[in-house]
Design an enzyme around this catalytic site. Structure first.
Site, mmCIF file in Angstrom:
data_model
loop_
_atom_site.group_PDB
_atom_site.id
_atom_site.type_symbol
_atom_site.label_atom_id
_atom_site.label_comp_id
_atom_site.label_asym_id
_atom_site.label_seq_id
_atom_site.Cartn_x
_atom_site.Cartn_y
_atom_site.Cartn_z
ATOM 1 N N HIS A 138 1.130 -1.389 -0.198
ATOM 2 C CA HIS A 138 0.169 0.336 -0.149
ATOM 3 C C HIS A 138 0.936 1.267 0.015
ATOM 4 O O HIS A 138 1.779 1.780 -0.218
ATOM 5 C CB HIS A 138 -1.096 -0.122 1.298
ATOM 6 C CG HIS A 138 -0.139 -0.012 2.392
ATOM 7 N ND1 HIS A 138 0.677 1.492 3.037
ATOM 8 C CD2 HIS A 138 -0.093 -0.869 3.598
ATOM 9 C CE1 HIS A 138 1.035 0.688 4.178
ATOM 10 N NE2 HIS A 138 1.441 -0.571 4.044
ATOM 11 N N SER B 171 0.633 5.859 4.716
ATOM 12 C CA SER B 171 -0.566 5.780 5.058
ATOM 13 C C SER B 171 -0.249 7.765 6.192
ATOM 14 O O SER B 171 1.290 7.615 6.944
ATOM 15 C CB SER B 171 -0.663 4.334 6.191
ATOM 16 O OG SER B 171 -0.098 4.641 6.555
ATOM 17 N N ARG C 173 -5.968 1.434 4.199
ATOM 18 C CA ARG C 173 -5.207 1.871 3.375
ATOM 19 C C ARG C 173 -4.702 0.448 2.250
ATOM 20 O O ARG C 173 -3.877 0.643 1.128
ATOM 21 C CB ARG C 173 -4.007 2.313 3.614
ATOM 22 C CG ARG C 173 -3.294 0.599 4.113
ATOM 23 C CD ARG C 173 -2.002 1.190 5.575
ATOM 24 N NE ARG C 173 -1.507 -0.005 6.344
ATOM 25 C CZ ARG C 173 -2.111 -0.384 7.981
ATOM 26 N NH1 ARG C 173 -3.400 -0.190 8.535
ATOM 27 N NH2 ARG C 173 -1.644 -1.662 8.008
ATOM 28 N N GLU D 247 -1.654 -6.459 7.801
ATOM 29 C CA GLU D 247 -0.263 -6.209 8.126
ATOM 30 C C GLU D 247 0.064 -7.774 9.937
ATOM 31 O O GLU D 247 -0.981 -7.201 10.451
ATOM 32 C CB GLU D 247 0.381 -4.727 8.439
ATOM 33 C CG GLU D 247 1.425 -3.934 9.451
ATOM 34 C CD GLU D 247 2.397 -4.693 8.509
ATOM 35 O OE1 GLU D 247 3.175 -5.871 8.698
ATOM 36 O OE2 GLU D 247 3.257 -3.360 7.785
ATOM 37 N N HIS E 185 0.329 -5.697 2.648
ATOM 38 C CA HIS E 185 0.997 -4.723 3.291
ATOM 39 C C HIS E 185 2.686 -5.204 3.529
ATOM 40 O O HIS E 185 3.110 -6.413 2.706
ATOM 41 C CB HIS E 185 0.746 -5.260 5.155
ATOM 42 C CG HIS E 185 -0.771 -4.429 5.095
ATOM 43 N ND1 HIS E 185 -1.113 -3.263 5.486
ATOM 44 C CD2 HIS E 185 -1.780 -5.222 4.950
ATOM 45 C CE1 HIS E 185 -2.555 -3.105 5.387
ATOM 46 N NE2 HIS E 185 -3.009 -4.131 4.855
ATOM 47 N N GLY E 186 3.445 -4.282 4.122
ATOM 48 C CA GLY E 186 5.054 -4.338 4.182
ATOM 49 C C GLY E 186 5.003 -6.216 5.023
ATOM 50 O O GLY E 186 5.936 -6.930 4.156
#
Length: 329
Positions: free
Chosen positions: A80, A83, A129, A183, A253-254
């Site tokens: 994403h 944020s 997000r 996440e 997400h990461g």
């Protein structure tokens, strides 16, 4: 561990995560029970087969028929965009915060980079997000199909969001939100400033919480725990779609994406801790005969070379070009 599991159940109870075939979206409301299993990553070496020059067909009017003979598909991964808590340097985890103006721009730029790559199905986390990133990215796609988030959490939700036009369904892309792609849950660090937390607990301790594979933050998830749920979901719900010939985009997400990349690239637990993913930068994989071939990041629609990974992608773009020219003529 127990605290994390309870948190996941609470999140999962309000989010649709039932597996289905993308082609079902064109026919009827979805009502398929979800598989459930736990997964342990074992990083082992594997040989990646070379993709041949066959044609990767775009979405058809009847994907349930056209996909049967396809054994190759594109997989796009996008972290994403920035944020509001990224901007403030706060631990975000599973707290649901939207994109900044910069993050919106990153999502749009990501969409431009994948605008010539076929997308039949989108998976996102349950967090806004990631969903904003997916939606904004698809506004740039040349096919101009509309992404529609499927609501399968109750009978009423499915009934009220049903699309009755077959033609409209053909011009839509189903979007599935799953908490398993969320996440990593950062526990008691969520909402804390990263710099201030390092000053309080020590740089080394915070580094271990953030980058180690097995050590979780207080009352939170380790990367290993995040990988267990994210990869299990990928295997149960996403990989079968790729095997059916559906081209998939995942906006997440990461840490959930690092977990999936660890699985795709057979990374060790040490290698994955050094893997960094930039916000809003798509990664492309080609899936064929049960194997994944990493193709890096598309650099933009003006770079013809990025679509020469297979003739199928190149010919898909040629069809888009021909359709655009026909419209102009």
């Amino acid at each position: 561990m127990a605290t994390t599991t309870m948190s996941h159940q609470a999140i999962g109870s309000i989010v649709s995560h039932r597996p289905f075939k993308a082609s079902q979206f064109l026919k009827e409301p979805l009502n398929v029970p979800m598989k459930s299993k736990r997964f342990k990553i074992e990083a082992t070496a594997s040989q990646i087969s070379v993709v041949d020059n066959t044609f990767l067909s775009p979405s058809k009017n009847r994907p349930q028929e056209s996909k049967k003979n396809s054994n190759e598909a594109a997989l796009i991964l996008i972290r994403h965009g920035e944020s509001l808590w990224n901007e403030k340097n706060l631990f975000t985890g599973c707290v649901d915060v939207p994109l900044t103006q910069k993050g919106v721009g990153e999502a749009i730029e990501a969409g431009k980079k994948i605008s010539n790559i076929p997308v039949d199905l989108i998976f996102t986390s349950s967090l806004i997000r990631a969903q904003m990133t997916a939606m904004l990215a698809m506004t740039q796609h040349r096919r101009k199909k509309v992404p529609i988030i499927l609501h399968n959490e109750s009978v009423k939700a499915k009934t009220w969001s049903h699309v009755f036009s077959e033609e409209t369904r053909k011009q839509s892309i189903p979007v599935i939100a799953a908490w398993q792609l969320n996440e990593r849950m950062y526990g008691e660090l969520q909402g804390l400033n990263k710099k201030e937390t390092a000053e309080r607990y020590g740089t080394q301790q915070v580094h271990e919480w953030r980058r180690s594979y097995e050590i979780p933050p207080p009352k939170g998830e380790s990367l290993e725990m995040c990988a267990e749920r994210a990869v299990a979901y990928f295997e149960d719900n996403i990989k079968p779609e790729l095997a059916s010939g559906n081209n998939v985009m995942i906006a997440a997400h990461g840490n959930s994406l690092r977990s999936i990349i660890m699985y795709l690239d057979d990374l060790t637990s040490q290698e994955v801790t050094t893997l960094d993913l930039s916000t809003g930068v798509p990664l492309l994989y080609i899936f064929k005969e049960g194997k994944f071939m990493k193709r890096g990041s598309p650099v933009g629609p003006t770079e013809a070379g990025v679509y020469a990974y297979t003739k199928r992608l190149a010919q898909y773009r040629e069809k888009l070009d021909a359709a655009s020219q026909a419209t102009l003529d």
